[in-house]
Motif scaffolding. Structure first.
Motif, PDB file in Angstrom:
ATOM      1  N   ASN A  87      40.329  33.388  -7.232  1.00 26.40           N
ATOM      2  CA  ASN A  87      40.485  31.790  -7.142  1.00 26.40           C
ATOM      3  C   ASN A  87      41.348  31.536  -6.200  1.00 26.40           C
ATOM      4  O   ASN A  87      42.258  32.077  -5.781  1.00 26.40           O
ATOM      5  CB  ASN A  87      41.126  31.611  -8.565  1.00 26.40           C
ATOM      6  CG  ASN A  87      40.908  30.104  -8.854  1.00 26.40           C
ATOM      7  OD1 ASN A  87      41.395  29.290  -8.095  1.00 26.40           O
ATOM      8  ND2 ASN A  87      40.746  29.802 -10.011  1.00 26.40           N
ATOM      9  N   GLU A  88      40.954  30.384  -5.374  1.00 22.10           N
ATOM     10  CA  GLU A  88      41.703  29.789  -4.256  1.00 22.10           C
ATOM     11  C   GLU A  88      42.913  29.093  -4.606  1.00 22.10           C
ATOM     12  O   GLU A  88      43.883  28.932  -3.620  1.00 22.10           O
ATOM     13  CB  GLU A  88      40.936  29.218  -3.354  1.00 22.10           C
ATOM     14  CG  GLU A  88      39.539  29.783  -2.610  1.00 22.10           C
ATOM     15  CD  GLU A  88      40.213  30.833  -1.794  1.00 22.10           C
ATOM     16  OE1 GLU A  88      41.362  30.789  -0.927  1.00 22.10           O
ATOM     17  OE2 GLU A  88      39.892  32.351  -1.855  1.00 22.10           O
ATOM     18  N   GLU A  89      43.139  28.783  -5.829  1.00 22.23           N
ATOM     19  CA  GLU A  89      44.245  27.957  -6.276  1.00 22.23           C
ATOM     20  C   GLU A  89      45.655  28.600  -5.902  1.00 22.23           C
ATOM     21  O   GLU A  89      45.793  29.797  -6.293  1.00 22.23           O
ATOM     22  CB  GLU A  89      44.196  27.694  -8.015  1.00 22.23           C
ATOM     23  CG  GLU A  89      45.291  26.546  -8.201  1.00 22.23           C
ATOM     24  CD  GLU A  89      45.349  26.319  -9.591  1.00 22.23           C
ATOM     25  OE1 GLU A  89      45.966  25.278  -9.905  1.00 22.23           O
ATOM     26  OE2 GLU A  89      44.253  26.884 -10.128  1.00 22.23           O
ATOM     27  N   LEU A  90      46.806  27.886  -5.512  1.00 23.49           N
ATOM     28  CA  LEU A  90      47.891  28.622  -4.959  1.00 23.49           C
ATOM     29  C   LEU A  90      49.053  28.067  -5.933  1.00 23.49           C
ATOM     30  O   LEU A  90      49.019  26.906  -6.444  1.00 23.49           O
ATOM     31  CB  LEU A  90      48.222  28.179  -3.633  1.00 23.49           C
ATOM     32  CG  LEU A  90      47.431  28.901  -2.578  1.00 23.49           C
ATOM     33  CD1 LEU A  90      47.989  28.150  -1.338  1.00 23.49           C
ATOM     34  CD2 LEU A  90      47.440  30.112  -2.404  1.00 23.49           C
ATOM     35  N   PHE A  91      49.952  29.130  -6.441  1.00 17.67           N
ATOM     36  CA  PHE A  91      50.907  28.723  -7.172  1.00 17.67           C
ATOM     37  C   PHE A  91      52.261  28.920  -6.468  1.00 17.67           C
ATOM     38  O   PHE A  91      52.421  29.968  -5.362  1.00 17.67           O
ATOM     39  CB  PHE A  91      50.928  29.523  -8.417  1.00 17.67           C
ATOM     40  CG  PHE A  91      49.777  29.008  -9.379  1.00 17.67           C
ATOM     41  CD1 PHE A  91      49.861  28.257 -10.214  1.00 17.67           C
ATOM     42  CD2 PHE A  91      48.623  29.786  -8.933  1.00 17.67           C
ATOM     43  CE1 PHE A  91      48.845  27.833 -11.072  1.00 17.67           C
ATOM     44  CE2 PHE A  91      47.450  29.551  -9.922  1.00 17.67           C
ATOM     45  CZ  PHE A  91      47.704  28.720 -10.792  1.00 17.67           C
TER      46      PHE A  91
END
Length: 383
Positions: A87-91
């Motif tokens: 998943n490309e979502e960054l945290f």
């Protein structure tokens, strides 16, 4: 010649970390609308980024220095990661680190600029306050080894492998701890005052005298720390192209008195004992009545949280993850969002004042609703 004065040193026992109402606050707020150039490249891809505070400004810290921090400075550290590789979502985990000798201006600017970067990243980061000597395991895990040294932007600084100037010495406390993501013990090198009071039972020390490097193992020192210290000493010898000699002393072994006498000691001091405990407690910060109120709520569990307010959870007696959590509800007002961390700091100061520096250095973790860490979930669930 103009009279030069030393900047006021930051005092961890000062509850007002953000220096509300001070000239610093006015300076920062006057420039609040300015675009911080340093943030334009922040959090674009997984990895760690570090900035140092210099004269109210954010300066990128060279990657070659990552893992090395100076006690006269304040730093901002951003760790960007993916929870799911597909998943490309960054945290984000966002830390501000305060050295023992940093100035009030630097500490306050680091706190403000951390909030600024948090806003730049859409309020998504989990925020951590880090105090030198009491860093979280999460913070330490970003670096192959952690080194804290004397010096900084105001006084100049040296590298750990450089021999001390003639007729001077440096003393290091070496430790090895398990941190997340590391299969082996994590090396931590901390420069401490070169005096007898620094030698306490349970520690492993290195006295660097340039041509001679001495390792001293106290009786209760862990075996892993002794091993890591031996590796560190050998690295110094190698860096100096074998132009120095190393010696290992054990507390009750031959030659131990020679090491102790160099620091004016006859015996090793007792270990530092810190005893403080508090019950888990939850507080609500709300301006729903038109006035800001900070009040206890019960029980200190998830059922007491409301998305309309901010909350402070005291779980500082947790044996695994001691912390003060500042939780921001999704619908919290701008005032609640901006002041919640300050109230968490003030609460810590008031409750832990008698517990000394260790109590006051308890981690403060700011979390927005929806970005809760596993540690917070465990604390608020009561497990």
């Amino acid at each position: 010649m103009a009279h030069l004065t030393r900047p006021t040193q930051y005092n961890i026992e000062d509850s007002n970390i953000a220096l509300l109402g001070s000239d610093l606050e006015k300076h920062v707020r006057e420039h609040a609308g300015d675009k911080e150039a340093a943030w334009q490249a922040a959090g674009k891809e997984p990895g760690t980024q570090i900035w140092r505070i210099e004269q109210f400004h954010v300066k990128e810290w060279p990657k070659s220095h990552y893992g090395h921090f100076y006690d006269g400075d304040s730093y901002i550290v951003l760790h960007t990661y993916k929870k799911d590789p597909d998943n490309e979502e960054l945290f984000y985990d966002l830390h501000f680190w305060l050295g023992d000798e940093t100035s009030q201006d630097e500490a306050g600017t680091a706190a403000y600029k951390t909030v600024e970067l948090d806003d730049h990243l859409g309020g998504k980061p989990v925020q951590y306050r880090e105090i030198q000597g009491y860093e979280s395991s999460r913070f330490l895990s970003y670096f192959p080894k952690f080194v804290s040294l004397h010096g900084g932007v105001a006084s100049g600084f040296h590298h750990v492998t450089e021999p001390p100037p003639d007729n001077s010495r440096r003393l290091y406390l070496i430790s090895s701890a398990q941190v997340p993501g590391k299969a082996t013990g994590h090396l931590q090198v901390r420069e401490v005052p070169t005096e007898g009071a620094s030698i306490l039972e349970g520690g492993v020390y290195v006295l660097d005298m340039g041509h001679n490097v001495w390792q001293f193992n106290t009786r209760a020192a862990p075996g892993k720390a002794k091993f890591k210290t031996a590796e560190f000493v050998q690295s110094l010898v190698n860096e100096r192209q074998s132009q120095c000699e190393s010696t290992v002393y054990d507390e009750h072994g031959q030659g131990a008195g020679l090491f102790l006498s160099e620091l004016g000691l006859e015996a090793v001091g007792p270990p530092q004992v810190v005893a403080f405990a508090t019950e888990k407690a939850l507080f609500r910060l709300s301006d729903s009545t038109g006035q800001l109120a900070f009040e206890p709520v019960s029980p200190p569990t998830e059922s007491s949280l409301s998305p309309d307010d901010a909350f402070v959870l005291d779980d500082s007696s947790n044996p695994t993850n001691p912390a003060i959590y500042v939780w921001i509800g999704a619908n919290a007002s701008l005032t609640e969002r901006r002041l919640a961390l300050q109230y968490g700091q003030h609460y810590l100061y008031k409750r832990k004042q008698g517990g000394g520096r260790t109590a006051l250095a308890t981690h403060i973790v700011k979390i927005n609703q929806g970005q809760e860490t596993d540690a917070f979930k465990s604390s608020i669930s009561g497990s």
